[in-house]
Design a protein around this motif. Structure first.
Motif, PDB file in Angstrom:
ATOM      1  N   ASP A 176      73.089  12.816 -14.011  1.00 16.13           N
ATOM      2  CA  ASP A 176      73.326  12.752 -12.572  1.00 16.13           C
ATOM      3  C   ASP A 176      74.616  13.496 -12.229  1.00 16.13           C
ATOM      4  OD1 ASP A 176      71.040  11.226 -12.159  1.00 16.13           O
ATOM      5  OD2 ASP A 176      72.121   9.337 -12.479  1.00 16.13           O
ATOM      6  N   ILE A 177      74.571  14.256 -11.132  1.00 16.64           N
ATOM      7  CA  ILE A 177      75.718  15.047 -10.688  1.00 16.64           C
ATOM      8  C   ILE A 177      76.146  14.555  -9.310  1.00 16.64           C
ATOM      9  CG2 ILE A 177      76.565  17.353 -10.140  1.00 16.64           C
ATOM     10  CD1 ILE A 177      74.424  18.468 -12.011  1.00 16.64           C
ATOM     11  N   ALA A 178      77.397  14.114  -9.205  1.00 14.50           N
ATOM     12  CA  ALA A 178      77.960  13.670  -7.929  1.00 14.50           C
ATOM     13  C   ALA A 178      78.994  14.698  -7.485  1.00 14.50           C
ATOM     14  CB  ALA A 178      78.592  12.290  -8.069  1.00 14.50           C
ATOM     15  N   ALA A 179      78.636  15.485  -6.467  1.00 11.59           N
ATOM     16  CA  ALA A 179      79.523  16.539  -5.994  1.00 11.59           C
ATOM     17  C   ALA A 179      79.113  16.936  -4.582  1.00 11.59           C
ATOM     18  CB  ALA A 179      79.472  17.746  -6.931  1.00 11.59           C
ATOM     19  N   LYS A 216      69.419  19.414 -23.253  1.00 11.78           N
ATOM     20  CA  LYS A 216      68.868  19.235 -21.907  1.00 11.78           C
ATOM     21  C   LYS A 216      69.803  19.919 -20.929  1.00 11.78           C
ATOM     22  CE  LYS A 216      66.711  16.012 -18.744  1.00 11.78           C
ATOM     23  NZ  LYS A 216      66.129  14.661 -18.571  1.00 11.78           N
ATOM     24  N   GLU A 217      69.219  20.565 -19.912  1.00 10.00           N
ATOM     25  CA  GLU A 217      69.992  21.388 -18.995  1.00 10.00           C
ATOM     26  C   GLU A 217      69.718  21.003 -17.548  1.00 10.00           C
ATOM     27  OE1 GLU A 217      70.443  25.704 -19.916  1.00 10.00           O
ATOM     28  OE2 GLU A 217      69.564  25.993 -17.921  1.00 10.00           O
ATOM     29  N   LYS A 218      70.767  21.159 -16.726  1.00  5.06           N
ATOM     30  CA  LYS A 218      70.637  20.889 -15.296  1.00  5.06           C
ATOM     31  C   LYS A 218      71.624  21.769 -14.546  1.00  5.06           C
ATOM     32  CE  LYS A 218      69.980  17.018 -12.112  1.00  5.06           C
ATOM     33  NZ  LYS A 218      69.996  15.528 -11.979  1.00  5.06           N
ATOM     34  N   SER A 219      71.220  22.223 -13.363  1.00 10.53           N
ATOM     35  CA  SER A 219      72.080  23.107 -12.562  1.00 10.53           C
ATOM     36  C   SER A 219      72.528  22.410 -11.279  1.00 10.53           C
ATOM     37  CB  SER A 219      71.340  24.408 -12.226  1.00 10.53           C
ATOM     38  OG  SER A 219      70.177  24.142 -11.460  1.00 10.53           O
ATOM     39  N   TYR A 220      73.608  22.919 -10.717  1.00 10.09           N
ATOM     40  CA  TYR A 220      74.163  22.377  -9.476  1.00 10.09           C
ATOM     41  C   TYR A 220      74.627  23.537  -8.611  1.00 10.09           C
ATOM     42  CZ  TYR A 220      78.173  20.930  -6.623  1.00 10.09           C
ATOM     43  OH  TYR A 220      79.083  20.787  -5.602  1.00 10.09           O
ATOM     44  N   GLU A 221      74.236  23.528  -7.336  1.00 11.96           N
ATOM     45  CA  GLU A 221      74.589  24.596  -6.407  1.00 11.96           C
ATOM     46  C   GLU A 221      75.495  24.068  -5.303  1.00 11.96           C
ATOM     47  OE1 GLU A 221      70.979  26.280  -4.939  1.00 11.96           O
ATOM     48  OE2 GLU A 221      70.620  27.472  -6.754  1.00 11.96           O
ATOM     49  N   VAL A 222      76.493  24.875  -4.961  1.00 10.45           N
ATOM     50  CA  VAL A 222      77.418  24.529  -3.884  1.00 10.45           C
ATOM     51  C   VAL A 222      77.609  25.765  -3.002  1.00 10.45           C
ATOM     52  CG1 VAL A 222      79.419  25.087  -5.322  1.00 10.45           C
ATOM     53  CG2 VAL A 222      79.697  23.599  -3.330  1.00 10.45           C
ATOM     54  N   ILE A 223      77.726  25.542  -1.709  1.00  8.22           N
ATOM     55  CA  ILE A 223      77.864  26.633  -0.751  1.00  8.22           C
ATOM     56  C   ILE A 223      79.321  26.762  -0.326  1.00  8.22           C
ATOM     57  CG2 ILE A 223      77.136  27.507   1.502  1.00  8.22           C
ATOM     58  CD1 ILE A 223      74.590  25.902   1.216  1.00  8.22           C
ATOM     59  N   ILE A 224      79.805  27.987  -0.264  1.00  4.39           N
ATOM     60  CA  ILE A 224      81.141  28.241   0.266  1.00  4.39           C
ATOM     61  C   ILE A 224      81.046  28.133   1.787  1.00  4.39           C
ATOM     62  CG2 ILE A 224      83.042  29.881   0.439  1.00  4.39           C
ATOM     63  CD1 ILE A 224      82.661  28.819  -2.350  1.00  4.39           C
ATOM     64  N   GLY A 225      81.586  27.040   2.326  1.00  2.00           N
ATOM     65  CA  GLY A 225      81.444  26.771   3.754  1.00  2.00           C
ATOM     66  C   GLY A 225      82.322  27.645   4.632  1.00  2.00           C
ATOM     67  N   SER A 226      83.508  27.979   4.149  1.00  2.04           N
ATOM     68  CA  SER A 226      84.431  28.807   4.927  1.00  2.04           C
ATOM     69  C   SER A 226      85.357  29.550   3.986  1.00  2.04           C
ATOM     70  CB  SER A 226      85.248  27.951   5.907  1.00  2.04           C
ATOM     71  OG  SER A 226      86.051  27.018   5.197  1.00  2.04           O
ATOM     72  N   SER A 227      85.927  30.613   4.485  1.00 10.00           N
ATOM     73  CA  SER A 227      86.846  31.419   3.692  1.00 10.00           C
ATOM     74  C   SER A 227      88.257  31.278   4.253  1.00 10.00           C
ATOM     75  CB  SER A 227      86.405  32.884   3.718  1.00 10.00           C
ATOM     76  OG  SER A 227      87.345  33.700   3.044  1.00 10.00           O
ATOM     77  N   PRO A 228      89.296  31.267   3.398  1.00 15.94           N
ATOM     78  CA  PRO A 228      90.664  31.107   3.904  1.00 15.94           C
ATOM     79  C   PRO A 228      91.186  32.349   4.629  1.00 15.94           C
ATOM     80  CG  PRO A 228      90.685  31.472   1.555  1.00 15.94           C
ATOM     81  CD  PRO A 228      89.250  31.334   1.936  1.00 15.94           C
ATOM     82  N   ILE A 229      90.513  33.468   4.428  1.00 13.01           N
ATOM     83  CA  ILE A 229      90.959  34.719   5.050  1.00 13.01           C
ATOM     84  C   ILE A 229      89.797  35.346   5.817  1.00 13.01           C
ATOM     85  CG2 ILE A 229      91.687  37.095   4.583  1.00 13.01           C
ATOM     86  CD1 ILE A 229      93.938  35.168   4.307  1.00 13.01           C
ATOM     87  N   LEU A 230      90.066  35.738   7.057  1.00 12.39           N
ATOM     88  CA  LEU A 230      89.095  36.487   7.851  1.00 12.39           C
ATOM     89  C   LEU A 230      89.606  37.915   7.991  1.00 12.39           C
ATOM     90  CD1 LEU A 230      88.335  33.897  10.706  1.00 12.39           C
ATOM     91  CD2 LEU A 230      87.110  34.246   8.545  1.00 12.39           C
ATOM     92  N   LEU A 231      88.755  38.877   7.646  1.00 10.44           N
ATOM     93  CA  LEU A 231      89.146  40.280   7.634  1.00 10.44           C
ATOM     94  C   LEU A 231      88.280  41.064   8.620  1.00 10.44           C
ATOM     95  CD1 LEU A 231      90.915  42.449   6.229  1.00 10.44           C
ATOM     96  CD2 LEU A 231      89.025  42.772   4.622  1.00 10.44           C
ATOM     97  N   GLU A 232      88.935  41.760   9.539  1.00  9.41           N
ATOM     98  CA  GLU A 232      88.220  42.582  10.513  1.00  9.41           C
ATOM     99  C   GLU A 232      88.792  43.996  10.485  1.00  9.41           C
ATOM    100  OE1 GLU A 232      87.057  42.695  15.283  1.00  9.41           O
ATOM    101  OE2 GLU A 232      88.392  41.135  14.481  1.00  9.41           O
TER     102      GLU A 232
END
Length: 202
Positions: free
Chosen positions: A59-62, A160-176
């Protein structure tokens, strides 16, 4: 067609032989059935310690998302549902690109091996990981966890193998970047780069 031939075999002899074969077949079937029930009961009630990866839960708690540059905490719970102890258990972690250590600054994490030792039958082994993820907004980062173990009396290694995916919700730097859409050959151009902090810390 003529007289009925005489084969010198009485009806009693035919019935006796048929009954003898049937009795032996029936007796053999009963013995086989009893032996099958005994073997099945022996295995089912723990006479043989069968090991199956299907009886091992990881089990993965994240969190499902994290901001780029912020710390990510992952909790792992490995449960041994088998009736035998897992020996020499090792946890292998494959980190996604852009992962750095929390303890050592600027140390890139790619692969790690963690020794967990023994996991008794029916028990749970817990372990936690901490890391810092960097990446662009909406990028999906994938962690791969694999456990390897042995059982008593065998040199074979199971896993035995298991994967976990996480999304980068925001970036600390915005570049324009602003620049002209069209230019003439030999013409001087001006480009404007705007960097905006999206972080709560400097």
């Amino acid at each position: 067609w003529g007289d009925t031939p005489n084969y010198d075999i009485s009806p009693e002899t035919i019935v006796k032989r048929n009954n003898s074969f049937f009795n032996k077949y029936l007796l053999g079937s009963i013995i086989f059935f009893i032996i099958s029930i005994g073997v099945a009961s022996y295995i089912f009630f723990g006479g043989i310690n069968t090991i199956s990866s299907n009886n091992i839960d990881m089990d993965i708690a994240a969190p499902t998302s994290v901001s780029s540059g912020e710390e990510l905490s992952i909790g792992l719970s490995i449960k041994n549902g088998n009736r035998a102890t897992l020996e020499d258990v090792k946890l292998f972690v494959d980190y996604p690109s852009g992962t750095e250590s929390v303890v050592e600054a600027n140390k890139v994490l790619s692969h790690e091996e963690i020794k967990l030792g023994l996991i008794e039958a029916g028990s749970i082994k817990e372990h936690s990981l901490r890391a810092v993820l960097f990446g662009e907004k909406d990028t999906i980062k994938t962690f791969i966890f694999r456990i390897e173990y042995k059982v008593t009396g065998s040199n074979a290694v199971f896993s035995k193998e298991k994967s976990y995916e996480v999304i980068i919700g925001s970036s600390p730097i915005l570049l324009e970047v602003k620049y002209p859409k069209e230019v003439n050959s030999g013409q001087n151009i001006t480009m404007s780069v705007e960097v905006t902090s999206n972080s709560s810390v400097p």
